[in-house]
Scaffold this motif. Sequence first.
Motif, PDB file in Angstrom:
ATOM      1  N   GLY A   1     -49.673 -54.123 -14.000  1.00 21.06           N
ATOM      2  CA  GLY A   1     -49.524 -54.764 -12.605  1.00 21.06           C
ATOM      3  C   GLY A   1     -47.895 -54.403 -12.075  1.00 21.06           C
ATOM      4  O   GLY A   1     -47.310 -53.795 -12.881  1.00 21.06           O
ATOM      5  N   SER A   2     -47.796 -54.760 -10.879  1.00 19.90           N
ATOM      6  CA  SER A   2     -46.571 -54.545 -10.322  1.00 19.90           C
ATOM      7  C   SER A   2     -45.638 -55.348 -10.741  1.00 19.90           C
ATOM      8  O   SER A   2     -45.853 -56.520 -11.045  1.00 19.90           O
ATOM      9  N   SER A   3     -44.216 -54.920 -10.541  1.00 19.45           N
ATOM     10  CA  SER A   3     -43.084 -55.818 -11.009  1.00 19.45           C
ATOM     11  C   SER A   3     -43.031 -56.932 -10.102  1.00 19.45           C
ATOM     12  O   SER A   3     -43.106 -56.839  -9.051  1.00 19.45           O
ATOM     13  N   GLY A   4     -42.549 -58.068 -10.653  1.00 21.26           N
ATOM     14  CA  GLY A   4     -42.331 -59.264 -10.192  1.00 21.26           C
ATOM     15  C   GLY A   4     -40.802 -59.229  -9.421  1.00 21.26           C
ATOM     16  O   GLY A   4     -40.145 -58.384  -9.742  1.00 21.26           O
ATOM     17  N   GLU A   5     -40.603 -60.194  -8.639  1.00 18.23           N
ATOM     18  CA  GLU A   5     -39.187 -60.358  -8.055  1.00 18.23           C
ATOM     19  C   GLU A   5     -38.286 -60.924  -9.061  1.00 18.23           C
ATOM     20  O   GLU A   5     -38.674 -61.495 -10.153  1.00 18.23           O
ATOM     21  N   ARG A   6     -36.910 -60.430  -9.180  1.00 19.05           N
ATOM     22  CA  ARG A   6     -35.950 -60.726 -10.046  1.00 19.05           C
ATOM     23  C   ARG A   6     -35.401 -62.081  -9.828  1.00 19.05           C
ATOM     24  O   ARG A   6     -35.519 -62.686  -8.692  1.00 19.05           O
TER      25      ARG A   6
END
Length: 264
Positions: free
Chosen positions: A89-94
């Motif tokens: 999956g795509s990286s989440g927000e920091r």
Amino acid sequence: MNFKSTFQYFYAALIMFHTSVEGNSPTLDEGSSGVYSGFPGIPGTPGHNGLPGRDGLPGRDGMQGQKGSDGTKGAKGDKGATGKTGPKGSSGERGPLGIGKIGTKGEKGLKGNMGEPGPQGENGTVHSINWKQCAWRREDAKDTGLIQECAFKKRHSSTALKVAYAANMRVHCSKGYCCGRWYITFNGAECSRPMAIDGVVYVNINSNIHRPRQIEGFCENIPSGLITVAVHVGNCHTYRTSDLATGWNSVSRIMIEEYPQSQK
């Protein structure tokens, strides 16, 4: 008629001929009214396969199995095979920056080895370690002799003295050429290391001009202790005595400084 049908026809005729020869006549069926049974016929050609039938309707769900004798559920079946891993999956927000505890101070590291010497730097400015100034306002009309003395206490025998003399100087000629020389002495003698500290004024016309001038220099090989630094005036080498004047209508001064001796 094709080959297969022709062969069947001749084969039937041959059987009938063979029967007549052997005296085997057809038999009369009992109860019949004069009708004879015929000979068995030749097997016919197999027919073609029929078309596939349609799929049957789905069967109904089976009945639920009975529970065990003790009323409990049946044993759990074997674990099924693990499915394939799905795409990443795509990286989440920091997330926000957390505030952690300050760690303990680590141990002091070992002293490193000494590095190689760096390149030599440019010569810096050397500062004096001792200085003095003697100043006066007086006009001196001497053509030769002592103009002024200044006592100086030298701290070290390995140092050098820098002397600067500033004054208003004049050389007067009524005719021809004339020259005047101002020079510095240390305890009555001129500097020999490296050389004498002096200055000359030369004219070749009938003039009477007073101008401010300065002479200066370093002198080495002077012992420590009280040193008498003096300014003298006299003739230039190979010139006759001239009409000289020093300090006309101005302040004259001797400035003395003690410096670390230069490295050879």
